[in-house]
Design a protein around this motif. Structure first.
Motif, short mmCIF file in Angstrom:
data_model
loop_
_atom_site.label_atom_id
_atom_site.label_comp_id
_atom_site.label_asym_id
_atom_site.label_seq_id
_atom_site.Cartn_x
_atom_site.Cartn_y
_atom_site.Cartn_z
N GLN A 105 0.84 -1.21 0.00
CA GLN A 105 0.00 0.00 0.00
C GLN A 105 0.87 1.25 0.00
OE1 GLN A 105 -2.34 -0.40 3.53
NE2 GLN A 105 -3.68 -1.98 2.69
N GLN A 106 1.91 1.24 0.80
CA GLN A 106 2.79 2.41 0.90
C GLN A 106 3.56 2.63 -0.40
OE1 GLN A 106 2.66 4.62 3.42
NE2 GLN A 106 0.99 3.30 4.09
N GLN A 107 3.98 1.54 -1.03
CA GLN A 107 4.68 1.66 -2.31
C GLN A 107 3.74 2.21 -3.38
OE1 GLN A 107 6.21 -2.36 -2.60
NE2 GLN A 107 8.23 -1.71 -1.90
N LYS A 108 2.50 1.73 -3.38
CA LYS A 108 1.51 2.23 -4.34
C LYS A 108 1.23 3.71 -4.11
CE LYS A 108 -3.18 1.37 -5.97
NZ LYS A 108 -4.42 0.62 -5.75
N LEU A 109 1.09 4.09 -2.86
CA LEU A 109 0.84 5.48 -2.51
C LEU A 109 2.02 6.37 -2.94
CD1 LEU A 109 -1.19 7.37 -1.10
CD2 LEU A 109 -0.01 6.87 1.04
N ARG A 110 3.23 5.89 -2.70
CA ARG A 110 4.43 6.64 -3.08
C ARG A 110 4.48 6.83 -4.60
NH1 ARG A 110 7.51 4.33 0.21
NH2 ARG A 110 8.22 2.61 -1.04
N THR A 111 4.12 5.79 -5.34
CA THR A 111 4.09 5.87 -6.81
C THR A 111 3.05 6.88 -7.27
OG1 THR A 111 4.80 3.57 -7.01
CG2 THR A 111 3.74 4.53 -8.94
N GLN A 112 1.86 6.83 -6.65
CA GLN A 112 0.81 7.78 -7.00
C GLN A 112 1.24 9.21 -6.71
OE1 GLN A 112 -2.45 6.26 -4.67
NE2 GLN A 112 -3.23 4.98 -6.34
N ARG A 113 1.89 9.43 -5.59
CA ARG A 113 2.38 10.78 -5.25
C ARG A 113 3.40 11.28 -6.26
NH1 ARG A 113 3.91 9.58 0.43
NH2 ARG A 113 1.90 9.15 1.33
N ASN A 114 4.26 10.38 -6.71
CA ASN A 114 5.28 10.77 -7.69
C ASN A 114 4.66 11.09 -9.04
OD1 ASN A 114 7.34 10.52 -5.84
ND2 ASN A 114 7.85 8.43 -6.45
N GLU A 115 3.62 10.33 -9.42
CA GLU A 115 2.99 10.52 -10.72
C GLU A 115 2.09 11.76 -10.77
OE1 GLU A 115 1.04 6.82 -11.49
OE2 GLU A 115 2.91 5.80 -12.01
N SER A 116 1.38 12.01 -9.70
CA SER A 116 0.48 13.17 -9.69
C SER A 116 0.45 13.81 -8.30
CB SER A 116 -0.93 12.76 -10.12
OG SER A 116 -1.40 11.69 -9.35
#
Length: 137
Positions: A105-116
């Motif tokens: 979940q944290q990795q997904k959230l970090r990816t989402q933050r980086n993308e948008s």
């Protein structure tokens, strides 16, 4: 007041040495309490036994490590757990999800933050700084 200070010192000792094996007898001795009196007084002040408090500190520190992408097994041993199985069980009971799922979940959230990144900034703040068009009313 003196008794309270001794309990605070014991709590601070747990906060500092959470990753090391902690012997309740030693902490109680340092606070000049019998083991059972120490547990009772600690629980009266912090609403948890020293062991419950230690577990909560370790889980919170593990969550911090997992947020940074640290592998589950590394986080487990880094915060003082000796068994991956007991760590996973306590983590799930405390957090509501397994450490592996939390890491994902944290990795997904970090990816989402980086993308948008603007999706994670309050609109009023982004608008104030000129990152968004002002809404028309």
């Amino acid at each position: 007041m003196y008794l309270y200070r001794r309990l605070v010192q014991a709590k601070l000792s747990i906060d500092t040495h959470y990753a090391q094996p902690i012997d309740l007898n030693n902490i109680a001795d340092e606070a000049n309490f019998s083991k059972f009196h120490f547990i009772k007084q600690f629980k009266n002040i912090y609403y948890k036994t020293p062991h419950q408090y230690l577990i909560s500190v370790r889980i919170a520190k593990a969550m911090e490590l997992l947020k940074t992408g640290t592998p589950v097994s590394v986080a487990c041993y880094a915060v003082g757990f000796e068994s991956l199985g007991s760590f996973s069980g306590l983590f799930k009971r405390t957090v509501g999800t397994t450490p592996s799922d939390y890491l994902a979940q944290q990795q997904k959230l970090r990816t989402q933050r980086n993308e948008s990144p603007l999706n994670f900034i309050p609109g009023c703040f982004a608008e104030k700084n000129g990152w968004l068009k002002k809404s028309q009313f």
